[in-house]
Motif scaffolding. Sequence first.
Motif, PDB file in Angstrom:
ATOM      1  N   PRO A  33      97.981 -88.686  80.277  1.00  0.00           N
ATOM      2  CA  PRO A  33      97.234 -89.842  80.762  1.00  0.00           C
ATOM      3  C   PRO A  33      95.833 -89.959  80.157  1.00  0.00           C
ATOM      4  O   PRO A  33      95.167 -90.957  80.349  1.00  0.00           O
ATOM      5  CB  PRO A  33      97.144 -89.585  82.260  1.00  0.00           C
ATOM      6  N   TRP A  34      95.392 -88.949  79.402  1.00  0.00           N
ATOM      7  CA  TRP A  34      94.035 -88.975  78.864  1.00  0.00           C
ATOM      8  C   TRP A  34      93.968 -89.754  77.547  1.00  0.00           C
ATOM      9  O   TRP A  34      94.983 -90.141  76.975  1.00  0.00           O
ATOM     10  CB  TRP A  34      93.514 -87.547  78.684  1.00  0.00           C
ATOM     11  N   ASP A  35      92.740 -89.956  77.049  1.00  0.00           N
ATOM     12  CA  ASP A  35      92.527 -90.607  75.764  1.00  0.00           C
ATOM     13  C   ASP A  35      93.125 -89.741  74.659  1.00  0.00           C
ATOM     14  O   ASP A  35      93.097 -88.510  74.743  1.00  0.00           O
ATOM     15  CB  ASP A  35      91.039 -90.799  75.493  1.00  0.00           C
ATOM     16  N   VAL A  36      93.661 -90.380  73.599  1.00  0.00           N
ATOM     17  CA  VAL A  36      94.252 -89.636  72.489  1.00  0.00           C
ATOM     18  C   VAL A  36      93.708 -90.158  71.159  1.00  0.00           C
ATOM     19  O   VAL A  36      93.219 -91.283  71.071  1.00  0.00           O
ATOM     20  CB  VAL A  36      95.799 -89.708  72.505  1.00  0.00           C
ATOM     21  N   PHE A  37      93.811 -89.332  70.130  1.00  0.00           N
ATOM     22  CA  PHE A  37      93.304 -89.669  68.808  1.00  0.00           C
ATOM     23  C   PHE A  37      94.380 -90.359  67.976  1.00  0.00           C
ATOM     24  O   PHE A  37      95.545 -89.997  68.024  1.00  0.00           O
ATOM     25  CB  PHE A  37      92.849 -88.396  68.086  1.00  0.00           C
ATOM     26  N   GLY A  38      93.940 -91.324  67.181  1.00  0.00           N
ATOM     27  CA  GLY A  38      94.829 -91.988  66.236  1.00  0.00           C
ATOM     28  C   GLY A  38      94.037 -92.488  65.043  1.00  0.00           C
ATOM     29  O   GLY A  38      92.812 -92.346  64.985  1.00  0.00           O
TER      30      GLY A  38
END
Length: 108
Positions: A33-38
């Motif tokens: 549910p947390w922010d992720v890198f892309g």
Amino acid sequence: MTAIRLIAQWRDDPTEALMSVDLRVEETRLAAPWDVFGAIDLDGPHPRPFILRRDGSIDFGAGPDRWRTDLRNAEIKVGMLFTVWFNDADHGTYKIVKLAELGAKERK
């Protein structure tokens, strides 16, 4: 739960704006549910790193771009489609073309 890198192609032009996102998935659903890198065009001449926020917004940091996506609700499986809205009037469809387990090369 598995850590993967998702690679998706923009359907309008598969050679442009390749998207990669590092995710945690459980079966075929996003489990984190947390922010992720892309990044857009990660290995290309003009990479654009971003953070995929919990609300589906794509945050490029400083700058006017405010994209959003429904990737968090998509089935995480090769061949599946999701949408990216570039602004209020323009959007594009992306197709998941590859899922690679993170760290797989190091374990060989």
